[in-house]
Design an enzyme around this catalytic site. Structure first.
Site, mmCIF file in Angstrom:
data_model
loop_
_atom_site.group_PDB
_atom_site.id
_atom_site.type_symbol
_atom_site.label_atom_id
_atom_site.label_comp_id
_atom_site.label_asym_id
_atom_site.label_seq_id
_atom_site.Cartn_x
_atom_site.Cartn_y
_atom_site.Cartn_z
ATOM 1 N N ASP A 299 -11.430 -1.329 0.089
ATOM 2 C CA ASP A 299 -10.458 -0.357 0.570
ATOM 3 C C ASP A 299 -9.388 -1.137 1.338
ATOM 4 O OD1 ASP A 299 -9.043 1.909 1.088
ATOM 5 O OD2 ASP A 299 -10.721 3.059 1.861
ATOM 6 N N TRP A 300 -8.347 -0.454 1.701
ATOM 7 C CA TRP A 300 -7.173 -1.077 2.303
ATOM 8 C C TRP A 300 -7.573 -1.889 3.553
ATOM 9 C CZ3 TRP A 300 -1.715 -0.137 1.300
ATOM 10 C CH2 TRP A 300 -0.859 -0.707 2.248
#
Ligand code: NOJ
Length: 763
Positions: A299-300
């Protein structure tokens, strides 16, 4: 005569089956041949790649400069541009529009040594330009064909805009309405959630990934992100193995089985290990046990966040732990591209892990057809034709109608009469043309939703008087900024009360602004935000004929309204066609059939609240008013509205439940009848209970459902087949068990149904 025609029919059926069989075999063979071909091409390409180029494939950046303008000369953007030219960027996200995508693709393809195309990712969560209902709302339809279709058009619009990979579906089960991201998921149930996960994957990916109107899907967030403690986003999850295997994992496995090409790991720690660095999740379960051969994107920034979690002391250690754990692509941590080569050279990471990750990523790029034509998704004419295509509005309208849940309808206040009535319409959300688009709609255009006011204005037989009553948020509501809720301004109450006083019926549209749910949008209160409860009570004081239309991205605790307001419609955030769908339901042109995919609590203190909970050693009051049983002293244990609840303008009866055991399980039949005078759709629901098991089982578990339409007075027999697949469960080591013994069956309109049968599964 009859015999020979049956024989003829049989011959025909045989022929059809034979032809289908041949096609399937041929289809499978050509599929295998294609895979072999791709695998050979990837192997050949990998042999040509340097270590740095392989690592480059694992590096994903956000759109880092105005891509169609001149390249920046200094700073971080210049550095990233340079890496792109070198072939050290494998993917970009948030670059959209054919012109922009073409510009970055051109650099990758024409300027890098090997010309490997980028895979372009984007959060296509519930539509791209044409916006469908939020996923939680779509889940309320229980209609897999409609959900698949909705994902299909979302994919087509995004693909036409240059995108070839969506970060969806989010398949996180959640039992906590405080968590803002419940709007992105399918609710609390793993059985329904699994079907929806598969439907969305089919919708996004279609049968042929290289079709320029399909995109790769991504099952996220692996895993247990929906169990963030206290419903606070990014918080840790502590989840026991029984819940993990039986509740959290199934929708991911369903997505995998539907052929999902990618997974995204999650921000949270799971039992103390950040999911991004968790070998058990990514290697043991996903890649080894399930045999997933696509790739996992972080994820980011989640690789870097392992430092803040207290799991890695610096970026280098974070990169090492993430790659060893099986995270194949680094979204925006900038750590793989800066640290991995060094780690390999120092012997701290085996190069085979890099090669494996690059192989997985390149394979998906081949499958998308990007090597045949890197500009496959970049066709300006197609972009113009597809974006906001007229027929997509019909698809999202259909989806929106099906997502609406009628929570309460006393004295048949609904449907509204079509003429001769004075209707007051109250609430800022009633006239809002952006909020109904909901959260996670980055590419959409503000002001493009049909408001409830516009939807109702199309019905011209009544007089419609609108008054705002109160703002929900003050100032602009944006995706990334904290919202300011109107907690004090009641100056517009007076006009609303006056308008309501003179009306036959009052329709009040209240609830959450579209940006009150989604990422980072957790809430500690689940009531009507701001001054809306006060407004509701002020209007109620002058006119009790109220239809409350809720707009919200999560279950709300609306106990006062549930007690006092005669009709309540769950209108979620329904997307581009929200107002039309709601008006059709209010006026009876569409008979609502949605069923809640998540329990509505009475108060926040009950959360997490979900129907498929376990029993306790003291589940019930023994009747002697003693205090020592599992309960609250100040609140009931039951939710306000149960999972699976939803009314219709007709009534459905259930009778003659029969449960017949067989070798593998049981056959369940039930008769369902329409006892009203309008046609209606019903979701017939079947729940099981395994009352005694080697690991305790929930009090009820959804294991079957069927969507049926019945004319007035029509009766239909519904059959469910229960086999080991429905009756079994995972033990705490992840082994699948089907245990002989007693089973209870419940069939009906919701998870609270009392219609019960039972059978014994033989040894
Ligand atoms: C963070 C979110 O958690 C994830 O769901 C999303 O796909 C990425 N950001 C990219 O926008």
């Amino acid at each position: 005569m009859k015999r020979s025609s049956i024989a003829g029919q049989e011959r025909f059926i045989f022929l059809v089956l034979f032809v289908l069989g041949v096609f399937t075999v041929v289809g499978q063979t050509s599929q295998t041949a294609l895979q072999k071909d791709i695998s050979e091409k990837v192997t050949a390409l990998l042999l040509k790649m340097t270590l740095e180029e392989k690592i480059g494939q694992m590096n994903q950046y956000n759109g880092f400069y105005n891509v169609t303008g001149p390249a920046p000369k200094d700073g971080d953007a210049a550095r990233k541009y340079d890496l792109l030219r070198k072939g050290y960027v494998g993917s970009m996200l948030n670059v959209r529009g054919v012109e922009n995508v073409r510009a970055v693709q051109k650099i990758a393809v024409e300027e890098s040594r090997l010309g490997i195309p980028l895979i372009i990712g984007f959060d296509v969560i519930h539509g791209y330009k044409t916006i469908a209902p939020i996923p939680l709302a779509e889940a309320a339809s229980w209609d897999m064909d409609a959900i698949q279709k909705s994902s299909e058009i979302a994919a087509a619009e995004a693909a036409a805009s240059g995108i070839n990979w969506t970060f969806a579906p989010m398949v996180d089960i959640s039992r906590d309405a405080r968590w803002g991201r419940v709007m992105e998921g399918a609710g609390e149930d793993p059985f329904l959630g699994s079907d929806i996960a598969a439907a969305r994957v089919r919708g996004f990916q279609g049968d042929d990934l290289s079709d320029p109107l399909t995109i790769a899907a991504c099952a996220k967030h692996w895993a247990a992100y929906g169990f963030a403690e206290a419903g606070r986003d990014y918080n840790r999850s502590d989840v026991g193995t029984s819940t993990l295997f039986n509740v959290v994992f199934p929708p991911f496995q369903a997505a995998k089985e539907a052929g999902v090409k990618t997974f995204m790991n999650s921000f949270n720690t799971l039992n103390g290990i950040p999911a991004t660095g968790d070998q058990f999740l990514q290697r043991e379960i996903l890649k080894d046990k399930w045999g997933f051969d696509g790739f996992v994107v972080s994820d980011w920034g989640s690789i870097r966040e392992m430092i803040a979690h207290g799991f890695a002391k610096d970026g280098k250690e974070a990169a090492r732990k993430a790659v060893i754990a099986g995270s194949d692509m680094d979204m925006e941590s900038d750590l793989y591209v800066t640290k991995l080569a060094m780690l390999v050279q120092e012997g701290k990471v085996d190069e085979s892990l890099i090669t494996d990750a690059a192989r997985r990523i390149l394979t998906v790029k081949y499958e998308l057809g990007l090597f045949d034509d890197p500009y496959r998704y970049c066709d300006e004419t197609r972009e113009k034709e597809i974006i906001y295509k007229e027929e997509y509005q019909d698809v999202v309208l259909d989806m929106a109608r099906k997502s609406i849940v009628l929570l309460k309808n006393e004295n048949n206040l609904l449907p509204l009469k079509k003429s001769g009535q004075k209707i007051a319409l109250i609430g800022a959300l009633a006239a809002d043309k952006s909020s109904p688009l909901g959260g996670w709609r980055i590419a959409s255009d503000d002001g493009t939703a049909v408001s409830v006011k516009e939807g109702m204005e199309a019905y011209t037989g009544n007089s419609l008087m609108y008054a705002k009553g109160a703002d929900v948020v003050i100032g602009d509501a944006t995706f990334i900024r904290e919202l300011t809720i109107n907690e004090t301004d009641t100056t517009a109450f007076a006009k609303a009360v006056f308008t309501a006083k003179n009306a036959d019926v009052v329709v009040m549209v209240l609830g959450e602004h579209g940006y009150m749910s989604g990422e980072g949008r957790s809430r500690a209160q689940l009531d009507l935000p701001g001054v809306q409860q006060e407004l509701l009570e002020a209007v109620y004081a002058v006119n009790k004929n109220i239809v409350l239309v809720l707009n919200n991205g999560r279950p709300l605790a609306i106990d006062w309204a549930a007690e006092h307001i005669p009709s309540i419609v769950e209108g979620w955030q329904l997307g581009s066609q929200a107002g039309n769908a709601i008006a059709e339901v209010l006026y009876g042109d569409y008979n609502p059939s949605g069923k809640l995919p998540m329990s509505f609590p009475r108060s926040v203190g009950q959360v997490p609240i979900y129907y498929n909970h376990k029993s306790t050693g003291r589940p019930e009051d023994a009747g002697d008013n003693l205090v020592f049983w599992s309960h609250y002293g100040d609140e009931s244990n039951d939710p306000l509205y149960v999972f699976g609840h939803g009314l219709s303008y007709t009534t459905f009866g259930y009778d003659t439940l029969k449960v017949e055991a067989n070798e593998n399980g049981a056959n369940v039949t039930v008769w369902v009848s329409n006892g009203g005078d309008v046609t209606g759709k019903e979701v017939v629901q079947l729940y099981i209970q395994d009352p005694f098991a080697s690991v305790t089982r929930p009090v009820r578990e959804l294991k079957g459902y069927e969507l049926i339409t019945l004319e007035p007075n029509e009766r239909k027999k519904i059959t469910f087949k229960l086999t080991g697949k429905e009756l079994g469960f995972y033990d705490n080591q992840g082994n699948w068990l089907v245990e002989p013994g007693d089973y209870n069956i419940f069939v009906g309109s919701s998870s609270a149904t009392k219609l019960k049968g039972s059978f014994v599964l033989a040894e």
